[in-house]
Enzyme design. Structure first.
Site, short mmCIF file in Angstrom:
data_model
loop_
_atom_site.label_atom_id
_atom_site.label_comp_id
_atom_site.label_asym_id
_atom_site.label_seq_id
_atom_site.Cartn_x
_atom_site.Cartn_y
_atom_site.Cartn_z
N ARG A 101 0.80 -1.22 0.00
CA ARG A 101 0.00 0.00 0.00
C ARG A 101 0.84 1.28 0.00
O ARG A 101 0.52 2.25 -0.65
CB ARG A 101 -0.83 -0.05 1.28
CG ARG A 101 -1.92 0.95 1.43
CD ARG A 101 -2.56 0.77 2.79
NE ARG A 101 -3.16 -0.56 2.92
CZ ARG A 101 -4.48 -0.76 3.02
NH1 ARG A 101 -5.30 0.24 3.00
NH2 ARG A 101 -4.95 -1.97 3.13
N LYS B 168 -1.38 -20.67 5.32
CA LYS B 168 -2.43 -20.81 6.32
C LYS B 168 -2.50 -19.59 7.24
O LYS B 168 -1.51 -18.88 7.34
CB LYS B 168 -2.18 -22.08 7.14
CG LYS B 168 -1.01 -21.94 8.11
CD LYS B 168 -1.02 -23.10 9.03
CE LYS B 168 -0.05 -22.96 10.13
NZ LYS B 168 -0.15 -21.86 11.06
N HIS C 63 4.54 -25.21 5.36
CA HIS C 63 5.99 -25.15 5.24
C HIS C 63 6.67 -26.41 5.78
O HIS C 63 7.81 -26.69 5.47
CB HIS C 63 6.56 -23.87 5.87
CG HIS C 63 6.64 -23.89 7.36
ND1 HIS C 63 5.56 -23.67 8.16
CD2 HIS C 63 7.68 -24.13 8.20
CE1 HIS C 63 5.93 -23.76 9.43
NE2 HIS C 63 7.22 -24.04 9.48
N HIS D 53 0.31 -29.03 10.20
CA HIS D 53 1.63 -29.66 10.21
C HIS D 53 1.58 -31.08 10.76
O HIS D 53 2.14 -32.01 10.18
CB HIS D 53 2.63 -28.85 11.05
CG HIS D 53 2.71 -27.40 10.67
ND1 HIS D 53 2.57 -26.96 9.39
CD2 HIS D 53 2.92 -26.28 11.42
CE1 HIS D 53 2.69 -25.64 9.36
NE2 HIS D 53 2.89 -25.20 10.58
N LYS E 64 3.15 -24.96 22.97
CA LYS E 64 4.10 -23.87 23.21
C LYS E 64 4.62 -24.00 24.63
O LYS E 64 3.95 -24.58 25.49
CB LYS E 64 3.39 -22.52 23.09
CG LYS E 64 2.73 -22.28 21.74
CD LYS E 64 3.68 -21.73 20.73
CE LYS E 64 2.98 -21.38 19.44
NZ LYS E 64 3.90 -21.30 18.29
C1 BG6 Z 1 3.66 -22.05 12.17
C2 BG6 Z 1 2.84 -21.69 13.37
O1 BG6 Z 1 2.85 -22.56 11.16
O2 BG6 Z 1 4.62 -23.02 12.54
C3 BG6 Z 1 3.72 -21.19 14.51
O3 BG6 Z 1 1.90 -20.69 13.04
C4 BG6 Z 1 4.82 -22.19 14.79
O4 BG6 Z 1 2.97 -20.94 15.68
C5 BG6 Z 1 5.54 -22.58 13.52
O5 BG6 Z 1 5.72 -21.58 15.70
C6 BG6 Z 1 6.53 -23.70 13.74
O6 BG6 Z 1 7.33 -23.86 12.61
P1 BG6 Z 1 8.81 -24.39 12.72
O7 BG6 Z 1 9.27 -24.50 11.29
O8 BG6 Z 1 9.58 -23.40 13.53
O9 BG6 Z 1 8.72 -25.72 13.41
#
Ligand code: BG6
Length: 502
Positions: free
Chosen positions: A46, A153, A183, A246, A345
């Site tokens: 923007r 996501k 990812h 994941h 977490k």
């Molecule tokens: C993300 C989540 O998709 O994955 C995060 O939104 C999380 O909360 C992260 O910390 C973990 O990814 P990685 O690659 O650090 O294990």
């Protein structure tokens, strides 16, 4: 490698994802020879900004992850970085925006191949696609020109909203044009699960209900709500944020059948079959799905805040920061084998692993002496265990029993390890690097298909409805520990226990 090219538009160019992941990954792809010198990378946002300002900002961003970067090399890369201003809320800007992009593409000599990475908040996915359409940047399906759109996501927050998003995007794009990033699938060690399983003859025959006692999948994080994430996290929680995507993807790769061919369609069909066979591991939701939330702790002289004391978390929030589940895969291969899933977490360490514990031999011929303090006992051998360590210290290890040297037959567990760092003297590629290259290649094997996504939501939806609908209070666990005791009890009934990976 053969260098590839496309024009890459990044919506949300001023955001965190662009600076932290996308530009460093594109820079590395170019450094490694995967990207031509001329392929334009166009930041879209923007704010008013010159190309020069955008290049300088991105230099600072890439320098953070690549300490060896020199200004000279950066300048060679950055000559194809451009900035194009667009306010999504101002449709009167669309025509000029479209012309600007087409001009930049034809000046670069890269036309007819376009990627739009939507690094924006999900509520803007559909408006961004609208803007592409109204700017004339979505080619006609009859033409050979192509456009691929990448999104991240959350894809909705439940089954209904995921379907709505799919419907809205589907009005303007075909399914094969949409690349949904998870990812985790870009991680080298996650891809290796398939290679390990289907590229070796000796393990696959054992991976079924005849030999496997249970499977445990852990995605543990030591971080809490750093970086101002609390606001977002409180609308999401561990089940939506990590388990629905994941963890279920890891489950699919661990449990799926070999595809007929190693092609995107076949592979995604096999993952889909796992999701269709996925069943709760108990009758009532509270029997198989445990929500947890970290509470303040004082351990080893260090005090840690509880979730409810973190910034931007409403008082008395019942949002889960941890989830443990017992699930089943009701098919020929896995019937009766519990799959234990957990993520959270503020656990003791950051580790992601898949542990497959095998059944004991049919007869226990050997025992060993194990002592706890002064009390010694004769105990049975430890079961064999195969562990895929996804991160950090990426590895695959197999635990088995041997004879402890001495005059008696005493059994002793040992571990055979394959550690990536020792076996290959190279840095593992970043997930985003691999995934961006696959988008340019047009290979969607490592991206989530719409039906997979909906099946995953369909499975977790009843749990979310129950927790949120009834405002269920999550089970407390002290920050820095392995989760609530209720999660341990989930396994205890079956004589199993959670691992404590270091
Ligand atoms: C993300 C989540 O998709 O994955 C995060 O939104 C999380 O909360 C992260 O910390 C973990 O990814 P990685 O690659 O650090 O294990």
């Amino acid at each position: 490698p053969d260098a590839l090219e496309a024009s890459i538009l990044i919506y949300g160019a001023s955001g965190d994802l662009t600076a932290r992941k996308l530009l460093p990954a594109l820079y590395d792809l170019w450094t490694d020879g995967y990207l031509t010198d001329r392929a334009p990378i166009i930041g879209v946002a923007r704010r008013d900004k010159s190309n020069e300002e955008f290049r300088n900002e991105m230099f600072d961003a890439v320098s953070k992850s690549d300490e060896g970067i020199t200004r000279e090399k950066w300048d060679a890369f950055a000559q194809r970085l451009f900035y194009s201003r667009l306010d999504i809320d101002q449709p009167d800007q669309y025509a000029d925006f479209g012309n600007d992009i087409r001009q930049l593409e034809s000046d670069s000599g890269v036309t007819g191949k376009r990627i739009a990475y939507l690094a924006v908040t999900p509520s803007l996915f559909v408006p961004c696609v609208e803007s592409l359409s109204q700017s004339g940047l979505i080619p006609d399906p009859e033409e050979k020109d192509w456009l691929r759109v990448v999104i991240e996501k959350p894809f909705g927050r439940d089954l209904d909203s995921a379907k709505e998003l799919a419907r809205d995007m589907g009005r303007l794009l075909r399914e094969e044009q949409i690349y949904r990033i998870d990812h985790y699938l870009g991680k080298e060690t996650v891809q290796n699960i398939l290679l390990f399983r289907f590229g070796n003859a000796i393990f696959e025959p054992l991976l079924n209900q005849k030999y496997v006692d249970f499977v445990q999948i852990t995605v543990a994080e030591s971080q809490g709500m750093e970086g101002g994430r609390g606001g977002y996290y409180d609308t999401s929680g561990a089940l939506r944020d990590v388990l629905q995507n994941h963890v279920l993807q890891l489950l699919c790769l661990t449990a799926m059948e070999p595809p007929a061919k190693f092609l995107a369609g076949n592979l995604r069909d096999e993952k889909m079959k796992v999701l269709q066979a996925l069943k709760p591991g108990g009758d009532k939701i509270s029997d198989w799905a445990i929500p947890g939330q970290y509470v303040a702790s004082e351990r080893g002289g260090e005090s840690k805040k509880g979730y409810r004391q973190e910034d931007r978390i409403p008082d008395g929030s019942n949002r889960e920061t941890y989830v443990a589940m017992k699930v089943k895969i009701d098919n020929w291969r896995w019937a009766g084998v519990p799959f234990y899933l957990r993520t959270g977490k503020r656990l003791p360490t950051r580790v992601t692993e898949i542990a497959i514990q095998f059944k004991q031999p049919p007869m226990q011929m050997f025992r060993t002496v194990e002592c706890e303090g002064d009390v010694c006992d004769l105990v049975a051998a430890r079961p064999n265990m195969l562990v895929f360590r996804i991160q950090p210290k990426e590895a695959i290890s197999l635990t088995f029993s041997t004879k402890r040297p001495g005059m008696q037959y005493q059994i002793h567990p040992v571990t055979m390890d394959f550690a990536y760092e020792e076996a290959f003297e190279m840095k593992l590629p970043e997930a985003y690097e691999r995934l961006l290259l696959d988008v340019i290649r047009g290979d969607n094997t490592l991206f989530t298909r719409d039906d997979e996504l909906e099946a995953a939501w369909e499975f977790v939806d009843p749990v979310l409805e129950y927790w949120e609908g009834q405002n269920i209070e999550p089970c407390g666990y002290e920050a820095g520990t392995w989760g609530p005791k209720e999660a341990a009890e989930l396994l205890y009934q079956a004589g199993h226990s959670w691992r404590s990976p270091q």
